[in-house]
Design a protein around this motif. Structure first.
Motif, mmCIF file in Angstrom:
data_model
loop_
_atom_site.group_PDB
_atom_site.id
_atom_site.type_symbol
_atom_site.label_atom_id
_atom_site.label_comp_id
_atom_site.label_asym_id
_atom_site.label_seq_id
_atom_site.Cartn_x
_atom_site.Cartn_y
_atom_site.Cartn_z
ATOM 1 N N HIS A 197 0.849 -1.191 0.000
ATOM 2 C CA HIS A 197 0.000 0.000 0.000
ATOM 3 C C HIS A 197 0.890 1.248 0.000
ATOM 4 O O HIS A 197 1.970 1.240 0.584
ATOM 5 N N ASN B 104 -2.008 -7.851 6.261
ATOM 6 C CA ASN B 104 -2.628 -7.977 4.942
ATOM 7 C C ASN B 104 -4.112 -7.679 5.081
ATOM 8 O O ASN B 104 -4.786 -8.241 5.937
ATOM 9 N N VAL B 105 -4.597 -6.787 4.228
ATOM 10 C CA VAL B 105 -5.990 -6.357 4.263
ATOM 11 C C VAL B 105 -6.551 -6.417 2.859
ATOM 12 O O VAL B 105 -5.936 -5.902 1.920
ATOM 13 N N ARG B 106 -7.722 -7.030 2.727
ATOM 14 C CA ARG B 106 -8.374 -7.090 1.421
ATOM 15 C C ARG B 106 -9.327 -5.916 1.296
ATOM 16 O O ARG B 106 -10.191 -5.697 2.128
ATOM 17 N N ASP B 107 -9.162 -5.135 0.249
ATOM 18 C CA ASP B 107 -9.995 -3.972 -0.017
ATOM 19 C C ASP B 107 -11.368 -4.404 -0.524
ATOM 20 O O ASP B 107 -11.576 -5.562 -0.879
ATOM 21 N N ASP B 108 -12.308 -3.477 -0.551
ATOM 22 C CA ASP B 108 -13.665 -3.773 -1.030
ATOM 23 C C ASP B 108 -13.676 -4.265 -2.469
ATOM 24 O O ASP B 108 -14.555 -5.028 -2.860
ATOM 25 N N ASP B 109 -12.698 -3.810 -3.251
ATOM 26 C CA ASP B 109 -12.671 -4.243 -4.654
ATOM 27 C C ASP B 109 -11.900 -5.547 -4.852
ATOM 28 O O ASP B 109 -11.668 -5.982 -5.967
ATOM 29 N N TRP C 65 -3.855 -5.930 0.115
ATOM 30 C CA TRP C 65 -2.817 -4.940 0.371
ATOM 31 C C TRP C 65 -2.013 -5.324 1.598
ATOM 32 O O TRP C 65 -2.547 -5.867 2.561
ATOM 33 N N VAL D 237 -0.387 -3.405 4.539
ATOM 34 C CA VAL D 237 -0.524 -2.062 5.108
ATOM 35 C C VAL D 237 0.244 -1.962 6.425
ATOM 36 O O VAL D 237 0.414 -2.958 7.133
#
Length: 116
Positions: free
Chosen positions: A11, A24-29, A33, A35
């Motif tokens: 990110h 690790n983070v999954r975005d709405d789309d 990522w 972060v």
């Protein structure tokens, strides 16, 4: 058939906090990522104006209640710990300290409101 785990993208905020641990983070789309977890305390966070106005009103009401003598010394000390939250500041202990802290908090909330 061998499946490789999805590699997260770095990110853009990671460049600002290179030494921070990451998650690790999954975005709405659907994008995964990497972060930073530790970020600056004053980093801007979008808060709806209505929430700021309600918070300012609640702080003003709590301050008025404490000024009028609500609660005993123990409850006042607990209130000081709660309003301090997770900051590194020393919690206000006395009624006067709690009122002063709430006054400053109210000013900070007012300062965060847009000037129309």
């Amino acid at each position: 058939m061998s499946t490789q785990p999805e590699a997260p993208r770095d990110h853009p905020t990671l460049a600002q906090y290179p030494d921070s641990p990451t998650a690790n983070v999954r975005d709405d789309d659907g994008v995964l990522w990497r972060v930073p977890i530790d970020r600056g305390r004053d980093e801007a966070v979008i808060v709806p104006v209505e929430d700021l106005v309600q918070a300012r009103g609640a702080v003003a009401r709590l301050k008025a209640m404490i000024e009028q003598g609500a609660g005993d010394d123990y409850q006042t000390e607990l209130t000081g710990r709660v309003i301090r939250g997770t900051s590194n500041e020393e919690a206000p202990h006395t009624r006067a300290d709690v009122v002063a802290y709430l006054d400053g908090l109210g000013r900070r909330l007012s300062g965060s409101l847009p000037h129309w």
